[in-house]
Enzyme design. Structure first.
Site, PDB file in Angstrom:
ATOM      1  N   SER A 250      33.530 100.784   0.952  1.00 13.44           N
ATOM      2  CA  SER A 250      31.949 100.376   1.898  1.00 13.44           C
ATOM      3  C   SER A 250      32.517  99.676   2.730  1.00 13.44           C
ATOM      4  O   SER A 250      33.777  99.751   3.720  1.00 13.44           O
ATOM      5  CB  SER A 250      31.153  99.554   1.036  1.00 13.44           C
ATOM      6  N   HIS A 391      26.227 104.915  -4.066  1.00  8.42           N
ATOM      7  CA  HIS A 391      27.068 104.261  -2.870  1.00  8.42           C
ATOM      8  C   HIS A 391      27.496 103.217  -4.446  1.00  8.42           C
ATOM      9  O   HIS A 391      27.004 102.088  -5.057  1.00  8.42           O
ATOM     10  CB  HIS A 391      26.369 103.222  -2.135  1.00  8.42           C
TER      11      HIS A 391
HETATM   12  C1  GTR Z   1      25.557  98.580   4.048  1.00  5.61           C
HETATM   13  C2  GTR Z   1      26.218  99.235   5.136  1.00  5.61           C
HETATM   14  C3  GTR Z   1      27.452  99.806   5.160  1.00  5.61           C
HETATM   15  C4  GTR Z   1      28.099  99.829   4.250  1.00  5.61           C
HETATM   16  C5  GTR Z   1      27.451  99.315   3.032  1.00  5.61           C
HETATM   17  C6  GTR Z   1      28.239  98.445   1.663  1.00  5.61           C
HETATM   18  O1  GTR Z   1      24.354  97.877   4.140  1.00  5.61           O
HETATM   19  O2  GTR Z   1      25.253  99.654   6.352  1.00  5.61           O
HETATM   20  O3  GTR Z   1      27.933 100.024   6.123  1.00  5.61           O
HETATM   21  O4  GTR Z   1      29.012  98.420   4.708  1.00  5.61           O
HETATM   22  O5  GTR Z   1      26.959  97.914   3.105  1.00  5.61           O
HETATM   23  O6  GTR Z   1      29.078  97.142   2.184  1.00  5.61           O
HETATM   24  O7  GTR Z   1      27.686  97.875  -0.065  1.00  5.61           O
END
Ligand code: GTR
Length: 415
Positions: A250, A391
């Site tokens: 991420s 995610h």
């Molecule tokens: C989210 C962000 C993403 C990603 C994510 C993370 O909120 O919008 O771009 O970076 O966090 O780091 O888990």
């Protein structure tokens, strides 16, 4: 569509492929005067420096060089960590010669049963080194950490935070496969909040690095720290510094890509769900957008990046060109089906569009032009998979990353 609406915060978030819009990507193999780039030499000498500078100017900001006064201190070493499976080392990297120098804490696990020097996976962590494994010997961070119900209270990591993100770090498996694992807390470079720059290296190293805080962003600071870890690894005889795989999930995946773009000592690069400002194409209006990311995280990028909030098509680059900066090094990009916010298709297409640069080196990319089915990894020098689930970075992802690194480092599993 419709998931992650909360992250929209008033900006419409599109999850409909039919509404992505049409776009034309800038061509990495075209010099500003229109000349076509047809050889690797031309790419390296003419196009590549230009593309890297465009990313500095328009996206991530400057990348200062290694400070002259950089020094390392081995804080402790335990040859019998993880029940004898590994040697655990903890090293402080000081960024200046001063006694109270800004610093970062690096944790290394090195497999005991393998003849060194060994290849390594390197990546930053979100909650401190103690978050990657319950091992009681890991030092707790003393700095600001994002609160977490599992043991981070009033922005301080407590004993209860040990192993908080252990599911993301298969330490024992890496030891068994003959890889070292090297990690550091990203907040050692810059705490991840809007005012983090005030206590991070963008402020404390102003004089040393001859850079103002607004000439780079938090992602730049995290990426810079990764290169300082590499400086240390080059000095550690147990590590094969020519076989360092850089990984990141991420926002830390965005930092990993930016670090590897600037520092070709990283021999292999992995982008795990890095999404917007990472692997995903910015010109696709799908999931997170530049406007959205700059609103939520105004401290991550160069101030200039905000000019593209409403006009990504005006950027002289797109993220496939960032991926192209990895060439000819092995690059692995992966997505998760339920992580539509990161735009899996945009990540895949970006990897696909990086291929022409790899072809200059006679390197094969994905070997497909359509997204592969879920959990069917593809690719040669550029690898890709999309897995089921959220995610995250999990055992499935690591399995592919380890296999990819083994293939490219020509290093067999040696239990
Ligand atoms: C989210 C962000 C993403 C990603 C994510 C993370 O909120 O919008 O771009 O970076 O966090 O780091 O888990």
């Amino acid at each position: 569509g419709g998931i992650h609406l909360a992250q929209g915060q008033g900006i419409t978030v599109n999850y409909d492929e039919a509404k992505v819009g049409t776009y034309t990507l800038p061509d990495p193999l075209r010099l500003p005067d229109g000349t076509a780039v047809t050889t690797a030499r031309q790419w390296e000498q003419q196009a590549r420096p230009d593309v890297l500078n465009l990313f500095k100017e328009h996206v991530y900001g400057q990348m200062p060089a290694k400070p002259a006064g950089l020094r390392f201190k081995i804080r402790n070493e335990n040859k019998n960590a993880l029940n004898g499976l590994a040697t655990r080392k903890q090293v402080t990297i000081y960024f200046t010669p001063a006694a109270d120098a800004p610093s970062m804490e690096v944790l290394l696990y090195i497999p005991n049963k393998v003849q060194g020097p060994v290849p390594a996976f390197v990546g930053l962590n979100f909650y401190g080194n103690q978050s990657i494994h319950p091992d009681k010997g890991i030092l707790l961070p003393t700095r600001w950490v994002n609160n977490n119900p599992k043991g981070v209270v009033n922005n301080k990591a407590t004993e209860a935070s040990r192993g908080l993100q252990a599911s993301r770090w298969p330490v024992e498996e890496l030891m068994k496969q003959g890889f070292a694992l090297v990690t550091a807390y990203y907040g050692d470079l810059e705490p991840d909040h809007v005012d983090g720059w005030k206590t991070g290296i963008r402020t404390t190293l102003n004089d040393e690095l001859k850079i103002k805080e607004d000439e780079w962003g938090a992602i730049g600071a995290w990426a810079w720290g990764l290169s300082r870890i590499m400086d240390y690894l080059e000095k550690d005889k147990s590590i094969n510094a020519g076989q360092v795989a850089l990984t990141g999930h991420s926002r830390i995946g965005k930092a990993a890509l930016w670090a590897a773009a600037n520092d070709n000592r990283f021999a292999l690069v992995i982008s795990n769900d890095s999404g917007e400002g990472g692997a995903a194409l910015a010109r696709r209006n799908y999931g997170e957008t530049i406007a959205q990311i700059n609103r939520s995280f105004p401290h991550w990028f160069n101030p200039t990046y905000k000019n593209y909030n409403q006009a990504p098509e005006k950027m002289p680059v797109d993220q496939h060109m960032l991926l192209a900066l990895m060439a000819p090094r092995p690059l692995y990009v992966n997505s998760a089906l339920e992580d539509q916010w990161a735009d899996p298709r945009g990540e895949f297409l970006s990897a696909l569009q990086a291929e022409p640069v790899y072809q200059l080196y006679q390197k094969k990319g994905l070997g497909v032009t359509e997204m592969p089915p879920v959990e069917k990894p593809v690719g040669e020098t550029i690898g890709y998979h999309i897995r089921n689930g959220k995610h995250d970075i999990n055992a499935y992802d690591w399995q592919q990353h380890i296999a990819f690194a083994q293939k490219h480092f020509k290093k067999k599993a040696k239990p």
